[in-house]
Design a protein around this motif. Sequence first.
Motif, mmCIF file in Angstrom:
data_model
loop_
_atom_site.group_PDB
_atom_site.id
_atom_site.type_symbol
_atom_site.label_atom_id
_atom_site.label_comp_id
_atom_site.label_asym_id
_atom_site.label_seq_id
_atom_site.Cartn_x
_atom_site.Cartn_y
_atom_site.Cartn_z
ATOM 1 N N HIS A 82 4.267 25.545 4.228
ATOM 2 C CA HIS A 82 5.109 25.033 5.301
ATOM 3 C C HIS A 82 6.439 24.583 4.695
ATOM 4 O O HIS A 82 6.511 24.221 3.512
ATOM 5 C CB HIS A 82 4.424 23.875 6.012
ATOM 6 C CG HIS A 82 3.121 24.270 6.653
ATOM 7 N ND1 HIS A 82 3.043 25.231 7.629
ATOM 8 C CD2 HIS A 82 1.849 23.833 6.446
ATOM 9 C CE1 HIS A 82 1.784 25.374 8.005
ATOM 10 N NE2 HIS A 82 1.039 24.541 7.298
ATOM 11 N N GLU A 102 -1.884 25.765 14.759
ATOM 12 C CA GLU A 102 -1.110 25.470 13.566
ATOM 13 C C GLU A 102 -0.160 26.618 13.273
ATOM 14 O O GLU A 102 -0.456 27.785 13.581
ATOM 15 C CB GLU A 102 -2.042 25.259 12.373
ATOM 16 C CG GLU A 102 -1.335 24.868 11.084
ATOM 17 C CD GLU A 102 -2.294 24.634 9.926
ATOM 18 O OE1 GLU A 102 -1.833 24.208 8.844
ATOM 19 O OE2 GLU A 102 -3.503 24.889 10.107
ATOM 20 N N TYR A 105 0.764 30.253 7.880
ATOM 21 C CA TYR A 105 1.118 29.849 6.521
ATOM 22 C C TYR A 105 0.447 30.794 5.538
ATOM 23 O O TYR A 105 -0.479 31.534 5.871
ATOM 24 C CB TYR A 105 0.646 28.413 6.231
ATOM 25 C CG TYR A 105 -0.860 28.244 6.289
ATOM 26 C CD1 TYR A 105 -1.657 28.476 5.163
ATOM 27 C CD2 TYR A 105 -1.493 27.862 7.472
ATOM 28 C CE1 TYR A 105 -3.029 28.355 5.224
ATOM 29 C CE2 TYR A 105 -2.870 27.723 7.529
ATOM 30 C CZ TYR A 105 -3.641 27.980 6.407
ATOM 31 O OH TYR A 105 -5.002 27.865 6.467
ATOM 32 N N ILE A 206 6.128 19.233 1.791
ATOM 33 C CA ILE A 206 6.322 20.660 2.099
ATOM 34 C C ILE A 206 7.584 21.172 1.426
ATOM 35 O O ILE A 206 8.396 20.421 0.899
ATOM 36 C CB ILE A 206 6.401 20.898 3.625
ATOM 37 C CG1 ILE A 206 7.625 20.188 4.222
ATOM 38 C CG2 ILE A 206 5.109 20.430 4.308
ATOM 39 C CD1 ILE A 206 7.843 20.488 5.702
ATOM 40 N N HIS A 384 10.741 30.254 12.155
ATOM 41 C CA HIS A 384 9.652 30.211 11.175
ATOM 42 C C HIS A 384 8.924 31.546 11.106
ATOM 43 O O HIS A 384 8.556 32.013 10.016
ATOM 44 C CB HIS A 384 8.674 29.097 11.549
ATOM 45 C CG HIS A 384 7.405 29.109 10.753
ATOM 46 N ND1 HIS A 384 7.336 28.628 9.468
ATOM 47 C CD2 HIS A 384 6.161 29.558 11.049
ATOM 48 C CE1 HIS A 384 6.114 28.768 9.003
ATOM 49 N NE2 HIS A 384 5.378 29.328 9.954
#
Length: 421
Positions: A82, A102, A105, A206, A384
């Motif tokens: 992250h 979530e 990742y 992170i 992201h």
Amino acid sequence: MTESESAGPDYDVVIGGAGLAGCAAAILLARRGARVALLERRSDPGAYKVLCTHSLTANAYPVLDELGLVPALEKAGAVRSHARWYTRWGWIEPRPAPGGPELPYAYNVRRSTLDPLIRSRAAETPGVDLLPGHQVTGLVREAGRTLGVRASTPEGEREIRARLVVGADGKDSAVAKFAEVPTRRYENTRFGYLAHFRDLPLRDGIGHTWFLEPDMAYAFPNDDGVTVLAVLPDKKRLPAFREDLEGSFLAFVRALPEAPPVDSAERVSKIIGLVDYPLHSRRPTAPGVALIGDAALTGDPLWGVGCGWALESAQWLAESVAPAATGRGDLDRSLTAYARRHRRRLSGHQYLAADFAKARRFNPVERLVFSAAARDESVARHMHLFASRLIGPLRFLNPLVLAKATVVNLRHRKAAEPPAR
């Protein structure tokens, strides 16, 4: 037909390079029935790549899962990847949607942990022969087609024949060179230095990336409490850096917004770097040859995508060619399918990376999206997905996203206006 031809090849696939891409390809091909020779020029089973971002973007997770490496990485202390990103509009901090899943990742993990782990898995895989101390010195070619490799070994020169030769031997690929695959080179007008630090706290534990336009920096927490800290300035700053590397490196870090407390941390590695690191692209196939990982495409290290693409390209190759590599299909057609998939998935990313490697400031579209991502959580989540290489440039910059970013910025501007008197 000669005696050697009637006997068939020594292996279905011979792979040059037992790094991430080569080991992943060996495992995935062998599980699909191929007999694989995995050549590694280094004899040390614990050898690993030193100069790396030591980060796996979320696009790599499905490959890690298929390889069965996720539990081992968690056990080894790999840190879920992250991150937050600094821009002149503030921090972009992707968070899950309320009540949502979530964020995707993968892992930040040092290559000194990752490389021996995946190499040992490859060596244990039925159908894979790991051959350390074997360096490709040439290709066996007939009528313009590659039929195997020549390699130097601890016992002398050796010829290994196979239906398919895979170059997984990095940006300076010997397999690509011997196969006469041309290289397209893109100038990178940033240089980079990195070092490993222990006990370097980062907010929320992170990764951090700083977009300083045009300079860059990042800090990724890794296994065993070690953080990789890198700076990537414009090459105009290189002469000053060279005069005092350690002083310049530390001064650069100290000047970062919300700078990590580098002076109180323990540096546990040398400061190493890349003064000149151009981006490379090659056609990923030739007759009897496939290229994966950095051998096919070398990205800009500031994005930390190389490890993820190494694993993905290995998976794409295995899915495309396994039947043909074992003699149950048309190999040329299968290689064409792999090349098409590689080009479709990565060429857009490489185009944008090569343009940004000119050490320029954000262009108007980037300003629009980055500023909106710093102000709106849904745009930050979308960014992201792109930074994790789970979506491509066309989806990242589709008209609906640009319209959303425009609305976000207009609302922000209106809210910032002083009230009318």
